[in-house]
Design an enzyme around this catalytic site. Structure first.
Site, PDB file in Angstrom:
ATOM      1  N   TYR A  18       0.829  -1.212   0.000  1.00  0.00           N
ATOM      2  CA  TYR A  18       0.000   0.000   0.000  1.00  0.00           C
ATOM      3  C   TYR A  18       0.862   1.261   0.000  1.00  0.00           C
ATOM      4  O   TYR A  18       0.754   2.105   0.887  1.00  0.00           O
ATOM      5  CB  TYR A  18      -0.943  -0.008   1.220  1.00  0.00           C
ATOM      6  CG  TYR A  18      -1.577  -1.358   1.450  1.00  0.00           C
ATOM      7  CD1 TYR A  18      -2.571  -1.825   0.593  1.00  0.00           C
ATOM      8  CD2 TYR A  18      -1.156  -2.193   2.481  1.00  0.00           C
ATOM      9  CE1 TYR A  18      -3.130  -3.082   0.768  1.00  0.00           C
ATOM     10  CE2 TYR A  18      -1.710  -3.450   2.658  1.00  0.00           C
ATOM     11  CZ  TYR A  18      -2.696  -3.887   1.805  1.00  0.00           C
ATOM     12  OH  TYR A  18      -3.235  -5.129   1.979  1.00  0.00           O
ATOM     13  N   TYR A 146     -11.690  -7.999   6.576  1.00  0.00           N
ATOM     14  CA  TYR A 146     -10.584  -7.994   5.616  1.00  0.00           C
ATOM     15  C   TYR A 146     -10.300  -9.435   5.202  1.00  0.00           C
ATOM     16  O   TYR A 146     -10.094 -10.294   6.060  1.00  0.00           O
ATOM     17  CB  TYR A 146      -9.316  -7.368   6.209  1.00  0.00           C
ATOM     18  CG  TYR A 146      -8.162  -7.457   5.247  1.00  0.00           C
ATOM     19  CD1 TYR A 146      -8.077  -6.587   4.160  1.00  0.00           C
ATOM     20  CD2 TYR A 146      -7.193  -8.447   5.376  1.00  0.00           C
ATOM     21  CE1 TYR A 146      -7.046  -6.698   3.239  1.00  0.00           C
ATOM     22  CE2 TYR A 146      -6.155  -8.563   4.455  1.00  0.00           C
ATOM     23  CZ  TYR A 146      -6.089  -7.680   3.389  1.00  0.00           C
ATOM     24  OH  TYR A 146      -5.070  -7.800   2.476  1.00  0.00           O
ATOM     25  N   ASP A 247     -12.818 -17.384   7.855  1.00  0.00           N
ATOM     26  CA  ASP A 247     -11.475 -16.957   7.474  1.00  0.00           C
ATOM     27  C   ASP A 247     -10.644 -16.837   8.752  1.00  0.00           C
ATOM     28  O   ASP A 247     -10.757 -15.849   9.471  1.00  0.00           O
ATOM     29  CB  ASP A 247     -11.556 -15.623   6.716  1.00  0.00           C
ATOM     30  CG  ASP A 247     -10.185 -15.096   6.327  1.00  0.00           C
ATOM     31  OD1 ASP A 247      -9.169 -15.647   6.797  1.00  0.00           O
ATOM     32  OD2 ASP A 247     -10.129 -14.114   5.552  1.00  0.00           O
ATOM     33  N   LYS A 276      -1.105 -17.251   6.964  1.00  0.00           N
ATOM     34  CA  LYS A 276      -0.240 -16.517   7.899  1.00  0.00           C
ATOM     35  C   LYS A 276       0.608 -17.416   8.806  1.00  0.00           C
ATOM     36  O   LYS A 276       1.668 -17.843   8.392  1.00  0.00           O
ATOM     37  CB  LYS A 276      -1.089 -15.510   8.667  1.00  0.00           C
ATOM     38  CG  LYS A 276      -1.553 -14.377   7.742  1.00  0.00           C
ATOM     39  CD  LYS A 276      -1.937 -13.115   8.478  1.00  0.00           C
ATOM     40  CE  LYS A 276      -1.972 -11.933   7.543  1.00  0.00           C
ATOM     41  NZ  LYS A 276      -3.316 -11.539   7.112  1.00  0.00           N
TER      42      LYS A 276
HETATM   43  C1  PLP Z   1      -3.873 -11.387   5.800  1.00  0.00           C
HETATM   44  C2  PLP Z   1      -5.256 -11.896   5.634  1.00  0.00           C
HETATM   45  C3  PLP Z   1      -5.713 -12.381   4.397  1.00  0.00           C
HETATM   46  C4  PLP Z   1      -4.859 -12.336   3.146  1.00  0.00           C
HETATM   47  O1  PLP Z   1      -3.742 -13.136   3.246  1.00  0.00           O
HETATM   48  P1  PLP Z   1      -2.472 -12.860   2.272  1.00  0.00           P
HETATM   49  O2  PLP Z   1      -1.540 -13.996   2.580  1.00  0.00           O
HETATM   50  O3  PLP Z   1      -1.934 -11.520   2.663  1.00  0.00           O
HETATM   51  O4  PLP Z   1      -2.987 -12.887   0.885  1.00  0.00           O
HETATM   52  C5  PLP Z   1      -6.991 -12.866   4.333  1.00  0.00           C
HETATM   53  N1  PLP Z   1      -7.795 -12.893   5.413  1.00  0.00           N
HETATM   54  C6  PLP Z   1      -7.379 -12.459   6.625  1.00  0.00           C
HETATM   55  C7  PLP Z   1      -8.303 -12.534   7.783  1.00  0.00           C
HETATM   56  C8  PLP Z   1      -6.104 -11.935   6.774  1.00  0.00           C
HETATM   57  O5  PLP Z   1      -5.714 -11.462   7.959  1.00  0.00           O
END
Ligand code: PLP
Length: 433
Positions: A18, A146, A247, A276
């Site tokens: 960003y 997000y 997620d 992550k």
């Molecule tokens: C960081 C994140 C993503 C995206 O993951 P990337 O490896 O950066 O593409 C998706 N969902 C959540 C909740 C996240 O924290």
């Protein structure tokens, strides 16, 4: 170009997350990392409060993760996954199926969190397609969410602080419920889910799935909410024939106090996204898991296949390190570590609640958040240097100063992080007056 030092070259040629190449902003160069410390090129060692965006849960340069990577590289660094498999992928899939909820029995290895979300959305849409319900293609999600930066993931991320205004014409139109506000189950009122309930009732005919981040909304606002909300969502999804995608890319692997956040609500998703901390922060890897209903349902018409297949799918190096990271986590006293971090954050951040700049202090598991009344974008010219000068690495954004340190952080190191958060407040106050 040859005579530019690294930082100057970086400023002139390399994009950061960003960022603008015209006004690149302050950047620090890291040359090595060990435990909770990052070593900068000027020789300073700073304490990492960010776990490299939720991922480095065991700290850096971990002997067992290093060992896994070094061993695997001599066997094979990579091999295509189309028509081939390998021990690291099978080993990791076994572990993931083992540690997640019992119904989640199928694993798709993706190359990043965003891609895992794309795959989850595809799974949901393809599932209904194969059932002959081709009108069920939309996703219901929450404001302040997000889910990543690719187009499908952006479409379900917060429409205001996400990137909807830039990409409005190309983003799929999804349906947004208000962000949950109820913090504790004891305070639950049926009103807390009322609008979500109306939306799922009204749109069920066109909804493939609900996607949300359980208990903690990460990059979309660092918000915390109660397990009861998740129980209600699960129930409503069942009632109205909508799949539930959780997620857990940020919350997974112990961050909120349980291995996965959904455990605190005693629910199970149809589809689960992980990323992550999956590799302990070593390299990029993500996974999308699903239950039997979704996996078999995609092929209900017999020739239905899940339409995704990245080049580096199930990269053996990443899988091997991920397996090692899960082993290290499970063999550690992670529950107590996270609890101790939580207790300390609760005590040490509480003092800042009274600061005139502070709107709210929030703590959940090994996550500590100070939400300010005002945005701090303008402060970003001096703030990164100020923070590093405190001997720590914290990266505030919007109106949030927050940390999610590696679980291995020692008590005094954690205090250094929380006191640095306090010093940021003092400095912001000084510059405001
Ligand atoms: C960081 C994140 C993503 C995206 O993951 P990337 O490896 O950066 O593409 C998706 N969902 C959540 C909740 C996240 O924290």
């Amino acid at each position: 170009m040859q005579d530019l030092d690294n930082l100057s070259f970086d400023a002139q040629h390399i994009w950061h997350p960003y960022s603008s190449v015209k006004h690149p902003g302050q950047i620090h160069e890291v040359v090595s990392a060990q435990g909770v410390h990052l070593t900068l090129s000027d020789g300073r060692k700073i304490i990492d409060g960010m776990s490299s965006w939720w991922s480095a849960i065991h700290g850096y340069n971990h002997p067992e993760l290093n060992h896994a990577a070094k061993n695997q590289i001599d066997d094979m660094a990579h091999v295509m996954f189309g028509g081939l498999t390998h021990p690291p992928a099978v080993e990791l899939a076994r572990k993931l199926i083992d540690i997640t909820a019992e119904p989640l029995q199928y694993v798709f290895f993706a190359d990043s969190g965003s891609v895992a979300v794309e795959v989850a959305i595809k799974m949901a849409i393809q599932y209904w397609f194969a059932q002959g319900q081709t009108q069920k293609q939309k996703i219901l999600t929450l404001r302040n969410g997000y889910h990543g930066d690719t187009f499908g993931a952006m479409s379900v991320s917060d429409p205001e602080n996400g990137m909807h205004n830039l990409f409005e014409q190309v983003l799929a139109k999804q349906i947004f419920a208000p962000a949950p506000t109820c913090l504790r189950d004891e305070d639950w009122q049926d009103d807390d889910i009322a609008e979500f309930k109306t939306l799922i009732e009204t749109h069920q005919h066109e909804l493939a799935a609900v996607i949300l981040e359980p208990l903690v909304q990460g990059a979309g606002g660092m918000r915390v909410y109660c397990p009861e909300y998740l129980r209600q969502v699960r129930q409503l999804c069942d009632q109205h024939n909508v799949l539930l995608i959780l997620d857990e890319i940020a919350t997974g692997f112990g961050r909120t106090g349980t291995l996965f956040a959904y455990e605190q609500a005693d629910i199970c998703p149809d589809i689960l996204c992980l990323g992550k901390a999956l590799t302990g922060g070593y390299m990029t890897l993500a996974a999308t898991l699903c239950n039997d209903k979704v996996a078999k349902g995609i092929s209900a018409d017999n020739d239905g296949v899940l339409m995704h297949g990245p080049t580096f799918m199930a990269n053996p190096l990443a899988c091997k390190v991920a397996s090692a990271s899960i082993d290290v986590l499970l063999a550690s006293d992670w529950q107590n570590k996270v609890k101790r971090i939580e207790q300390k954050l609760l005590t040490e951040l509480a003092d800042y609640q009274a600061d005139p700049l502070v709107k709210e202090v929030r703590v959940k598991g090994a996550i500590g958040i100070i939400e300010l009344h005002d945005m701090i974008w303008e402060q970003m010219t001096w703030l990164p240097k100020f923070i590093v000068d405190q001997g720590v690495w914290i990266r505030p954004f919007k109106n949030l100063i927050y940390i999610m340190p590696p679980y291995i952080i020692q008590s005094d190191e954690l205090s250094q992080l929380t006191s640095a958060m306090g010093k940021i407040l003092v400095e912001l106050n000084n510059r405001n007056s």
